[in-house]
Structures are given as C-alpha cells and as structure tokens.
Design a protein around this motif. Sequence first.
Motif, PDB file in Angstrom:
ATOM      1  N   MET A   8       2.599   8.026  -6.774  1.00 51.22           N
ATOM      2  CA  MET A   8       3.499   7.017  -7.325  1.00 51.22           C
ATOM      3  C   MET A   8       3.470   5.801  -6.406  1.00 51.22           C
ATOM      4  O   MET A   8       4.015   5.840  -5.314  1.00 51.22           O
ATOM      5  CB  MET A   8       4.908   7.599  -7.460  1.00 51.22           C
ATOM      6  CG  MET A   8       4.952   8.751  -8.451  1.00 51.22           C
ATOM      7  SD  MET A   8       6.340   9.871  -8.190  1.00 51.22           S
ATOM      8  CE  MET A   8       5.684  10.897  -6.865  1.00 51.22           C
ATOM      9  N   ARG A   9       2.829   4.745  -6.853  1.00 49.67           N
ATOM     10  CA  ARG A   9       2.669   3.529  -6.040  1.00 49.67           C
ATOM     11  C   ARG A   9       3.923   2.671  -6.094  1.00 49.67           C
ATOM     12  O   ARG A   9       4.655   2.677  -7.078  1.00 49.67           O
ATOM     13  CB  ARG A   9       1.491   2.710  -6.556  1.00 49.67           C
ATOM     14  CG  ARG A   9       0.166   3.419  -6.418  1.00 49.67           C
ATOM     15  CD  ARG A   9      -0.979   2.528  -6.920  1.00 49.67           C
ATOM     16  NE  ARG A   9      -2.233   3.222  -6.904  1.00 49.67           N
ATOM     17  CZ  ARG A   9      -3.017   3.343  -5.833  1.00 49.67           C
ATOM     18  NH1 ARG A   9      -2.641   2.805  -4.699  1.00 49.67           N
ATOM     19  NH2 ARG A   9      -4.143   4.009  -5.894  1.00 49.67           N
ATOM     20  N   LYS A  43       0.819  -1.224   0.000  1.00 48.58           N
ATOM     21  CA  LYS A  43       0.000   0.000   0.000  1.00 48.58           C
ATOM     22  C   LYS A  43       0.848   1.267   0.000  1.00 48.58           C
ATOM     23  O   LYS A  43       0.317   2.366  -0.028  1.00 48.58           O
ATOM     24  CB  LYS A  43      -0.926   0.003   1.213  1.00 48.58           C
ATOM     25  CG  LYS A  43      -1.942  -1.113   1.185  1.00 48.58           C
ATOM     26  CD  LYS A  43      -2.819  -1.075   2.404  1.00 48.58           C
ATOM     27  CE  LYS A  43      -3.806  -2.227   2.382  1.00 48.58           C
ATOM     28  NZ  LYS A  43      -4.672  -2.224   3.562  1.00 48.58           N
ATOM     29  N   ALA A  44       2.165   1.136   0.032  1.00 48.40           N
ATOM     30  CA  ALA A  44       3.057   2.297   0.089  1.00 48.40           C
ATOM     31  C   ALA A  44       2.981   3.110  -1.198  1.00 48.40           C
ATOM     32  O   ALA A  44       2.786   2.574  -2.285  1.00 48.40           O
ATOM     33  CB  ALA A  44       4.492   1.835   0.324  1.00 48.40           C
ATOM     34  N   PHE A  45       3.152   4.430  -1.057  1.00 46.75           N
ATOM     35  CA  PHE A  45       3.192   5.303  -2.224  1.00 46.75           C
ATOM     36  C   PHE A  45       3.865   6.609  -1.864  1.00 46.75           C
ATOM     37  O   PHE A  45       3.982   6.975  -0.703  1.00 46.75           O
ATOM     38  CB  PHE A  45       1.784   5.560  -2.771  1.00 46.75           C
ATOM     39  CG  PHE A  45       0.864   6.269  -1.814  1.00 46.75           C
ATOM     40  CD1 PHE A  45       0.790   7.657  -1.780  1.00 46.75           C
ATOM     41  CD2 PHE A  45       0.061   5.540  -0.955  1.00 46.75           C
ATOM     42  CE1 PHE A  45      -0.055   8.305  -0.901  1.00 46.75           C
ATOM     43  CE2 PHE A  45      -0.792   6.173  -0.070  1.00 46.75           C
ATOM     44  CZ  PHE A  45      -0.855   7.568  -0.042  1.00 46.75           C
ATOM     45  N   LEU A  46       4.348   7.306  -2.869  1.00 48.89           N
ATOM     46  CA  LEU A  46       4.835   8.678  -2.735  1.00 48.89           C
ATOM     47  C   LEU A  46       3.787   9.560  -3.385  1.00 48.89           C
ATOM     48  O   LEU A  46       3.223   9.200  -4.426  1.00 48.89           O
ATOM     49  CB  LEU A  46       6.180   8.855  -3.450  1.00 48.89           C
ATOM     50  CG  LEU A  46       7.334   8.006  -2.937  1.00 48.89           C
ATOM     51  CD1 LEU A  46       8.568   8.229  -3.804  1.00 48.89           C
ATOM     52  CD2 LEU A  46       7.636   8.341  -1.484  1.00 48.89           C
ATOM     53  N   ILE A  95      14.792   6.845   3.555  1.00 53.19           N
ATOM     54  CA  ILE A  95      15.164   6.506   2.182  1.00 53.19           C
ATOM     55  C   ILE A  95      13.979   5.748   1.601  1.00 53.19           C
ATOM     56  O   ILE A  95      13.601   4.702   2.112  1.00 53.19           O
ATOM     57  CB  ILE A  95      16.433   5.635   2.140  1.00 53.19           C
ATOM     58  CG1 ILE A  95      17.605   6.403   2.755  1.00 53.19           C
ATOM     59  CG2 ILE A  95      16.739   5.207   0.711  1.00 53.19           C
ATOM     60  CD1 ILE A  95      18.831   5.554   2.964  1.00 53.19           C
ATOM     61  N   PHE A  96      13.396   6.293   0.567  1.00 51.08           N
ATOM     62  CA  PHE A  96      12.249   5.663  -0.073  1.00 51.08           C
ATOM     63  C   PHE A  96      12.703   4.966  -1.341  1.00 51.08           C
ATOM     64  O   PHE A  96      13.279   5.588  -2.230  1.00 51.08           O
ATOM     65  CB  PHE A  96      11.182   6.710  -0.415  1.00 51.08           C
ATOM     66  CG  PHE A  96      10.620   7.392   0.794  1.00 51.08           C
ATOM     67  CD1 PHE A  96       9.595   6.798   1.508  1.00 51.08           C
ATOM     68  CD2 PHE A  96      11.121   8.607   1.221  1.00 51.08           C
ATOM     69  CE1 PHE A  96       9.068   7.420   2.631  1.00 51.08           C
ATOM     70  CE2 PHE A  96      10.609   9.236   2.336  1.00 51.08           C
ATOM     71  CZ  PHE A  96       9.580   8.639   3.043  1.00 51.08           C
ATOM     72  N   ASN A 142       6.326  -6.593  -6.171  1.00 55.30           N
ATOM     73  CA  ASN A 142       7.561  -7.296  -5.808  1.00 55.30           C
ATOM     74  C   ASN A 142       8.697  -6.360  -5.399  1.00 55.30           C
ATOM     75  O   ASN A 142       9.853  -6.772  -5.344  1.00 55.30           O
ATOM     76  CB  ASN A 142       8.026  -8.234  -6.931  1.00 55.30           C
ATOM     77  CG  ASN A 142       7.030  -9.322  -7.213  1.00 55.30           C
ATOM     78  OD1 ASN A 142       6.422  -9.871  -6.302  1.00 55.30           O
ATOM     79  ND2 ASN A 142       6.826  -9.626  -8.480  1.00 55.30           N
ATOM     80  N   ARG A 143       8.390  -5.091  -5.108  1.00 55.92           N
ATOM     81  CA  ARG A 143       9.395  -4.138  -4.625  1.00 55.92           C
ATOM     82  C   ARG A 143       8.993  -3.581  -3.256  1.00 55.92           C
ATOM     83  O   ARG A 143       9.628  -2.663  -2.741  1.00 55.92           O
ATOM     84  CB  ARG A 143       9.571  -2.987  -5.624  1.00 55.92           C
ATOM     85  CG  ARG A 143       9.953  -3.386  -7.029  1.00 55.92           C
ATOM     86  CD  ARG A 143      11.346  -3.897  -7.153  1.00 55.92           C
ATOM     87  NE  ARG A 143      12.292  -2.844  -6.899  1.00 55.92           N
ATOM     88  CZ  ARG A 143      13.572  -3.034  -6.638  1.00 55.92           C
ATOM     89  NH1 ARG A 143      14.064  -4.246  -6.604  1.00 55.92           N
ATOM     90  NH2 ARG A 143      14.374  -2.035  -6.395  1.00 55.92           N
ATOM     91  N   GLU A 144       7.922  -4.140  -2.669  1.00 51.65           N
ATOM     92  CA  GLU A 144       7.363  -3.632  -1.420  1.00 51.65           C
ATOM     93  C   GLU A 144       8.384  -3.585  -0.287  1.00 51.65           C
ATOM     94  O   GLU A 144       8.353  -2.684   0.549  1.00 51.65           O
ATOM     95  CB  GLU A 144       6.162  -4.468  -0.974  1.00 51.65           C
ATOM     96  CG  GLU A 144       4.997  -4.462  -1.927  1.00 51.65           C
ATOM     97  CD  GLU A 144       5.065  -5.553  -2.995  1.00 51.65           C
ATOM     98  OE1 GLU A 144       6.098  -6.247  -3.131  1.00 51.65           O
ATOM     99  OE2 GLU A 144       4.062  -5.706  -3.712  1.00 51.65           O
TER     100      GLU A 144
END
Length: 118
Positions: free
Chosen positions: A20-21, A3-6, A40-41, A25-27
């Motif tokens: 920007m979701r 659910k992460a996003f910028l 660091i995102f 496979n990069r969660e």
Amino acid sequence: SSKAFLFALKIHSSIGLTKMRVQTNREQYAVTHRSNYGPIFGGGTDLVIHNNSNTHTKNYSNIGGTYSLPAGQNSYLLTGNPNFRVNEIEVFGFGNTKRNLVQSFNKTNVSLVDCNEE
C-alpha cells in the motif's frame, strides 16, 4: 517520503501479498512518532500502534487516508477489525528513519522479529 509504503505478507481479507503506497500529496503523513505511542502510519488514522500493544486492542487500522487502499477492500483489511492486538512486528528502514522506527516500536513492548536495513 513519496517512497513510503505499508506491506503485508498475510492479511485478513486473503488477497495475498499487499503493498500500500503513500498517496500523492500525503507524503508528510507517512509516519509520525509520539512519546506515548509506537509509530503512527498515515496522519494518525491508517495504522496506529499504541504502547504495550500486545496487552490490549487499542491499536487500530483504517487504511485509505494516507496509504492507498487496495481496490474492493475495506479500511481494516489487515486484521478484519478496526482494533487489534499486536503479536509481532518487523521493521524495515534505513538511516534515521530506521532508528526512529525502532525507537517507536520499542515503546510497544512487543519483541521485534527482525530489524533490517534496506
């Protein structure tokens, strides 16, 4: 988290509000916390905020490694340049994620505009 996003309200490339979701496979690279940096995102490449981020231009943006790059945009669409100085930061999060982000951002020596729980 998947659910992460910028999210950017205003970006250099003038495309308007942008979410920007995190890519599938990069969660696991959504956000990292290190003692000598702010947060660091994106696996160390998408958005990096250094300590004392308002006093230099070592902070950098290279969107696309972990977070989805909007179509037709370059990897530094947020600022117009790969490196930038931070003016202000707003943090949204919940639970432990929120606490970790606030602790990381406090290392940047930039005043938090707000810290909301979502």
